[in-house]
Design a protein around this motif. Sequence first.
Motif, short mmCIF file in Angstrom:
data_model
loop_
_atom_site.label_atom_id
_atom_site.label_comp_id
_atom_site.label_asym_id
_atom_site.label_seq_id
_atom_site.Cartn_x
_atom_site.Cartn_y
_atom_site.Cartn_z
N THR A 53 -20.58 -23.49 -37.01
CA THR A 53 -20.59 -22.16 -36.40
C THR A 53 -20.57 -22.28 -34.88
OG1 THR A 53 -21.81 -21.28 -38.29
CG2 THR A 53 -21.81 -19.95 -36.28
N LEU A 54 -21.32 -23.23 -34.35
CA LEU A 54 -21.32 -23.44 -32.90
C LEU A 54 -19.95 -23.91 -32.42
CD1 LEU A 54 -22.99 -23.42 -30.31
CD2 LEU A 54 -23.58 -25.80 -30.78
N LEU A 55 -19.33 -24.81 -33.17
CA LEU A 55 -17.99 -25.28 -32.79
C LEU A 55 -16.97 -24.14 -32.79
CD1 LEU A 55 -17.76 -28.73 -34.62
CD2 LEU A 55 -17.97 -28.30 -32.17
N VAL A 56 -17.04 -23.27 -33.78
CA VAL A 56 -16.13 -22.12 -33.83
C VAL A 56 -16.40 -21.20 -32.65
CG1 VAL A 56 -15.57 -20.03 -35.14
CG2 VAL A 56 -15.73 -22.21 -36.31
N GLY A 57 -17.68 -20.98 -32.33
CA GLY A 57 -18.02 -20.13 -31.19
C GLY A 57 -17.48 -20.69 -29.89
N ILE A 58 -17.61 -22.01 -29.70
CA ILE A 58 -17.08 -22.64 -28.49
C ILE A 58 -15.56 -22.52 -28.45
CG2 ILE A 58 -16.78 -24.87 -27.35
CD1 ILE A 58 -19.64 -25.56 -28.31
N ALA A 59 -14.91 -22.73 -29.59
CA ALA A 59 -13.45 -22.62 -29.65
C ALA A 59 -12.99 -21.20 -29.33
CB ALA A 59 -12.94 -23.04 -31.03
N VAL A 60 -13.71 -20.21 -29.82
CA VAL A 60 -13.34 -18.81 -29.55
C VAL A 60 -13.48 -18.51 -28.06
CG1 VAL A 60 -14.08 -16.42 -29.92
CG2 VAL A 60 -13.81 -17.95 -31.86
N VAL A 61 -14.56 -18.98 -27.43
CA VAL A 61 -14.76 -18.73 -26.00
C VAL A 61 -13.68 -19.42 -25.18
CG1 VAL A 61 -16.30 -19.20 -24.05
CG2 VAL A 61 -17.24 -18.29 -26.16
#
Length: 169
Positions: A53-61
């Motif tokens: 979830t953190l990786l997806v959040g970083i990718a989205v940002v």
Amino acid sequence: MSVQDAFAAPRSAVRDVNGGTGAITDTVINALKKTRPWVLFLAILGFIGAALTLLVGIAVVISSMMMGNLEGMDAEIAPFGSGMMIGVGVLYAVMAVIYFLSALYLLRYAGAIKRLSSSLSVADLEAALEQQASFWKLIGILVLISIVLTVVMLLAGLGGALFMGAAGL
């Protein structure tokens, strides 16, 4: 049928612990031992879910920052779109922290069960139950927060729809 030794001391399902300070039955120990693998499994899945979830959040940002710098995008739409995506990325990061905390509480509970099964101490039983109570307290607080946020979002959506209807949009 088994033949009992008439001269043997009577056996009890209750185990005397720490010089008579408390008693833990075999049923209690076995029940907690049976739950430990599942608790540990869910804790590990929670850590994996938090990391993803953190990786997806970083990718989205990162992708929203790159999208905001693209040439040829409509000047009015680009800032709103990238700002919205950054908000989604931050939301993912907050969700990752929540997943991590719940997994950490479960891991602590599994560790307390492991200590209890080797020591058979009432203090370790109390520690295990306190860890379990902490986990459920966290989950209860999160459920209450999600209910409040859901009601606020529904009211905001309804208010926005009424405002747009009154403005003739």
